[in-house]
Design an enzyme around this catalytic site. Sequence first.
Site, PDB file in Angstrom:
ATOM      1  N   LYS A 186     104.006  34.894 -29.159  1.00 38.54           N
ATOM      2  CA  LYS A 186     105.130  34.458 -29.990  1.00 38.54           C
ATOM      3  C   LYS A 186     106.295  34.039 -29.093  1.00 38.54           C
ATOM      4  O   LYS A 186     106.909  34.868 -28.430  1.00 38.54           O
ATOM      5  CB  LYS A 186     105.612  35.552 -30.932  1.00 38.54           C
ATOM      6  N   GLY A 238     112.100  41.071 -23.183  1.00 39.16           N
ATOM      7  CA  GLY A 238     113.270  40.815 -24.022  1.00 39.16           C
ATOM      8  C   GLY A 238     114.280  41.921 -23.856  1.00 39.16           C
ATOM      9  O   GLY A 238     114.340  42.569 -22.802  1.00 39.16           O
ATOM     10  N   SER A 239     115.038  42.156 -24.908  1.00 38.05           N
ATOM     11  CA  SER A 239     116.135  43.121 -24.812  1.00 38.05           C
ATOM     12  C   SER A 239     115.609  44.560 -24.830  1.00 38.05           C
ATOM     13  O   SER A 239     114.561  44.842 -25.415  1.00 38.05           O
ATOM     14  CB  SER A 239     117.095  42.925 -25.983  1.00 38.05           C
ATOM     15  N   THR A 240     116.357  45.457 -24.209  1.00 37.97           N
ATOM     16  CA  THR A 240     115.995  46.874 -24.186  1.00 37.97           C
ATOM     17  C   THR A 240     115.958  47.431 -25.608  1.00 37.97           C
ATOM     18  O   THR A 240     115.085  48.237 -25.954  1.00 37.97           O
ATOM     19  CB  THR A 240     116.992  47.641 -23.299  1.00 37.97           C
ATOM     20  N   GLU A 241     116.874  46.942 -26.436  1.00 36.04           N
ATOM     21  CA  GLU A 241     116.948  47.421 -27.821  1.00 36.04           C
ATOM     22  C   GLU A 241     115.628  47.168 -28.569  1.00 36.04           C
ATOM     23  O   GLU A 241     115.053  48.086 -29.170  1.00 36.04           O
ATOM     24  CB  GLU A 241     118.089  46.644 -28.474  1.00 36.04           C
ATOM     25  N   GLY A 243     112.767  46.418 -27.173  1.00 33.39           N
ATOM     26  CA  GLY A 243     111.714  47.118 -26.426  1.00 33.39           C
ATOM     27  C   GLY A 243     111.556  48.556 -26.911  1.00 33.39           C
ATOM     28  O   GLY A 243     110.439  49.054 -27.083  1.00 33.39           O
ATOM     29  N   GLU A 260     109.049  44.558 -20.285  1.00 33.22           N
ATOM     30  CA  GLU A 260     109.917  44.033 -19.229  1.00 33.22           C
ATOM     31  C   GLU A 260     111.254  43.730 -19.904  1.00 33.22           C
ATOM     32  O   GLU A 260     111.350  42.797 -20.691  1.00 33.22           O
ATOM     33  CB  GLU A 260     109.282  42.787 -18.614  1.00 33.22           C
ATOM     34  N   CYS A 294     116.919  38.292 -16.443  1.00 30.66           N
ATOM     35  CA  CYS A 294     116.896  39.752 -16.555  1.00 30.66           C
ATOM     36  C   CYS A 294     117.177  40.424 -15.213  1.00 30.66           C
ATOM     37  O   CYS A 294     117.773  41.495 -15.170  1.00 30.66           O
ATOM     38  CB  CYS A 294     115.564  40.223 -17.119  1.00 30.66           C
ATOM     39  N   GLU A 391     124.444  44.452 -19.870  1.00 29.26           N
ATOM     40  CA  GLU A 391     123.862  43.160 -19.494  1.00 29.26           C
ATOM     41  C   GLU A 391     124.621  42.067 -20.246  1.00 29.26           C
ATOM     42  O   GLU A 391     124.589  42.014 -21.468  1.00 29.26           O
ATOM     43  CB  GLU A 391     122.381  43.156 -19.893  1.00 29.26           C
TER      44      GLU A 391
HETATM   45  P1  NDP Z   1     115.262  39.969 -28.256  1.00 29.83           P
HETATM   46  O1  NDP Z   1     114.796  41.134 -27.496  1.00 29.83           O
HETATM   47  O2  NDP Z   1     115.658  40.130 -29.669  1.00 29.83           O
HETATM   48  O3  NDP Z   1     114.149  38.814 -28.228  1.00 29.83           O
HETATM   49  C1  NDP Z   1     113.006  38.780 -27.411  1.00 29.83           C
HETATM   50  C2  NDP Z   1     111.793  38.366 -28.239  1.00 29.83           C
HETATM   51  O4  NDP Z   1     111.458  39.398 -29.180  1.00 29.83           O
HETATM   52  C3  NDP Z   1     111.999  37.120 -29.079  1.00 29.83           C
HETATM   53  O5  NDP Z   1     110.808  36.394 -29.157  1.00 29.83           O
HETATM   54  C4  NDP Z   1     112.375  37.710 -30.417  1.00 29.83           C
HETATM   55  O6  NDP Z   1     112.210  36.815 -31.468  1.00 29.83           O
HETATM   56  C5  NDP Z   1     111.430  38.874 -30.501  1.00 29.83           C
HETATM   57  N1  NDP Z   1     111.802  39.947 -31.415  1.00 29.83           N
HETATM   58  C6  NDP Z   1     113.016  40.225 -31.969  1.00 29.83           C
HETATM   59  N2  NDP Z   1     112.949  41.324 -32.743  1.00 29.83           N
HETATM   60  C7  NDP Z   1     111.666  41.780 -32.681  1.00 29.83           C
HETATM   61  C8  NDP Z   1     110.976  42.895 -33.241  1.00 29.83           C
HETATM   62  N3  NDP Z   1     111.583  43.774 -34.031  1.00 29.83           N
HETATM   63  N4  NDP Z   1     109.666  43.063 -32.944  1.00 29.83           N
HETATM   64  C9  NDP Z   1     109.032  42.204 -32.132  1.00 29.83           C
HETATM   65  N5  NDP Z   1     109.633  41.128 -31.581  1.00 29.83           N
HETATM   66  C10 NDP Z   1     110.939  40.911 -31.833  1.00 29.83           C
HETATM   67  O7  NDP Z   1     116.443  39.297 -27.454  1.00 29.83           O
HETATM   68  P2  NDP Z   1     117.569  38.297 -28.025  1.00 29.83           P
HETATM   69  O8  NDP Z   1     117.038  36.947 -27.902  1.00 29.83           O
HETATM   70  O9  NDP Z   1     118.051  38.699 -29.369  1.00 29.83           O
HETATM   71  O10 NDP Z   1     118.731  38.538 -26.981  1.00 29.83           O
HETATM   72  C11 NDP Z   1     119.612  39.651 -27.140  1.00 29.83           C
HETATM   73  C12 NDP Z   1     120.048  40.169 -25.800  1.00 29.83           C
HETATM   74  O11 NDP Z   1     118.939  40.688 -25.112  1.00 29.83           O
HETATM   75  C13 NDP Z   1     120.600  39.111 -24.860  1.00 29.83           C
HETATM   76  O12 NDP Z   1     121.955  38.932 -25.055  1.00 29.83           O
HETATM   77  C14 NDP Z   1     120.283  39.682 -23.514  1.00 29.83           C
HETATM   78  O13 NDP Z   1     121.304  40.534 -23.110  1.00 29.83           O
HETATM   79  C15 NDP Z   1     119.041  40.456 -23.737  1.00 29.83           C
HETATM   80  N6  NDP Z   1     117.830  39.744 -23.314  1.00 29.83           N
HETATM   81  C16 NDP Z   1     117.228  40.167 -22.196  1.00 29.83           C
HETATM   82  C17 NDP Z   1     116.117  39.517 -21.735  1.00 29.83           C
HETATM   83  C18 NDP Z   1     115.457  39.957 -20.504  1.00 29.83           C
HETATM   84  O14 NDP Z   1     114.533  39.293 -20.028  1.00 29.83           O
HETATM   85  N7  NDP Z   1     115.854  41.059 -19.963  1.00 29.83           N
HETATM   86  C19 NDP Z   1     115.556  38.346 -22.416  1.00 29.83           C
HETATM   87  C20 NDP Z   1     116.242  38.005 -23.630  1.00 29.83           C
HETATM   88  C21 NDP Z   1     117.338  38.684 -24.030  1.00 29.83           C
HETATM   89  P3  NDP Z   1     113.421  35.805 -31.833  1.00 29.83           P
HETATM   90  O15 NDP Z   1     113.832  35.094 -30.602  1.00 29.83           O
HETATM   91  O16 NDP Z   1     112.827  34.884 -32.770  1.00 29.83           O
HETATM   92  O17 NDP Z   1     114.510  36.682 -32.384  1.00 29.83           O
END
Ligand code: NDP
Length: 480
Positions: A186, A238-241, A243, A260, A294, A391
């Site tokens: 996805k 993606g985000s720690t939240e 994760g 990650e 990240c 971050e």
């Molecule tokens: P998210 O963690 O929300 O997004 C990462 C991926 O997860 C996207 O494909 C997202 O879909 C998907 N996703 C969102 N919610 C869920 C869920 N409940 N279950 C499974 N998958 C989900 O990051 P954001 O894009 O919202 O960014 C928010 C913050 O996170 C940023 O400001 C940054 O600080 C941090 N971030 C860190 C990253 C890293 O590599 N460390 C990468 C991206 C963000 P969708 O995009 O469609 O919401």
Amino acid sequence: MTSTTQWTYAPAPESRDIARLRPSYQMYVDGRFRDGAGEPLKTVNPATEEVLAEVATASASDVDDAVKAARRAFDEVWGPMPGAERAKYLFRIARLIQERSRELAVLESLDNGKPIRESRDVDVPLAAAHFFHHAGWADKLDHAGYGPDPKPIGVAGQVIPWNFPLLMAAWKIAPALACGNTVLLKPAETTPLSALVLAEICQQADLPPGVVNIIPGAGDVGAELVNHAGVDKIAFTGSTEVGKLIQRSLAGTGRKLTLELGGKAANILFDDAPLDQAVEGIVNGIFFNQGHVCCAGSRVLVQESVVEEVLDKLRYRVSTLRVGDPLDKNTDVGAINSRQQLQKITELVDSGDAEGAHRWTSPCPLPDKGFFFAPTVFSDVSQAMRIAREEIFGPVLSVLTFRTPDEAVAKANNTPYGLSAGVWTDKGSRILWMAGKMRAGVVWANTFNRFDPAAPFGGYKESGFGREGGRAGLEAYLDV
Ligand code: NDP
């Protein structure tokens, strides 16, 4: 302040025609492009705010179809296939990425906002390199150190963010396929296009149906995929939240997980380092990809004796960065990926002002339209401030100071994250000493943001667990 003549540049935009942008894109399931039953999403060019294309999204039943297709492909075709045969497909995909590299680079810059120089010279070549590297592993898994005949896990569900859309897809898909798994990926809601061109490439490479499935959509599609009982392993970046949410929902299911997540890396500069070279590394560490990285070196720790000199050099160098049209080959810093991310950066920068840090912002002109943020350097930052702890994921650097190596280590480790770190010094022994003390998955010495498919990448603490890349990265996709 250092003074040198600044050159002006005539615009040098890359033609967008080569991206072969279409008004609409379908999802890719079981070897076919098809519409999804979800509400189509509109993907926007963050540099102009124009809608680029409409993209089909998956419903719960589409996710279920894709899981069934991936299972069938795993059981009947991809799982039983000898590694040397799987390798041929991976090599083919790598070569097709190279052949279509300009198209992919322009498309990535349009959809993500990153400068064409970076998508052309970093994202796309590295994506191809990940397929080449893992093609080489496919028939050598017996020698990877995981026993004589390591088995794949099965169906892998992969969720990726928007900061390196094609590269993250390659990081995830290449090792999974090399080890004999099938995948559902996805892409992020704001950057789905390059993953769908990668799906076209899989089709062009004659990859058997169901081996790779690309299912665009928002977070709810990610959640659907993560919670589907037919998926054996989840890999998330993606985000720690989010994760943490995923870890909670997988707890007790016996399904495998690698995460990650975020970072707040320390880039540490000792007074014996070659300062001009270190300043280049600091600039690359935080302004590469608009700071949407990240492992970005978002906290610089400078030895107190040289902090004024370093700040002078840093401000001068940052003031020469050209911010603007991502398709212009002269652009150093492109667009922020979304309005939402721009708001987040603005809020955190405001908190830096409110908490008493000293803000310097580059006087560079910004385009009238689109999501842009001028490169910013905070000094007089203390460890308790939000800009030192959270971050920001934007072109914003926080500069702190230290006196002794012990203090540098203590400050570097004073974070819930542990993804990467950098050390700048003339002394090799100090580099080794520091690297051994820092709780960071990657420590760069006298360089920063270097990526190689042969090198494992991953974090400690709230930066996640599991490794991607190299021999260590194979473990995430083998039943060991
Ligand atoms: P998210 O963690 O929300 O997004 C990462 C991926 O997860 C996207 O494909 C997202 O879909 C998907 N996703 C969102 N919610 C869920 C869920 N409940 N279950 C499974 N998958 C989900 O990051 P954001 O894009 O919202 O960014 C928010 C913050 O996170 C940023 O400001 C940054 O600080 C941090 N971030 C860190 C990253 C890293 O590599 N460390 C990468 C991206 C963000 P969708 O995009 O469609 O919401």
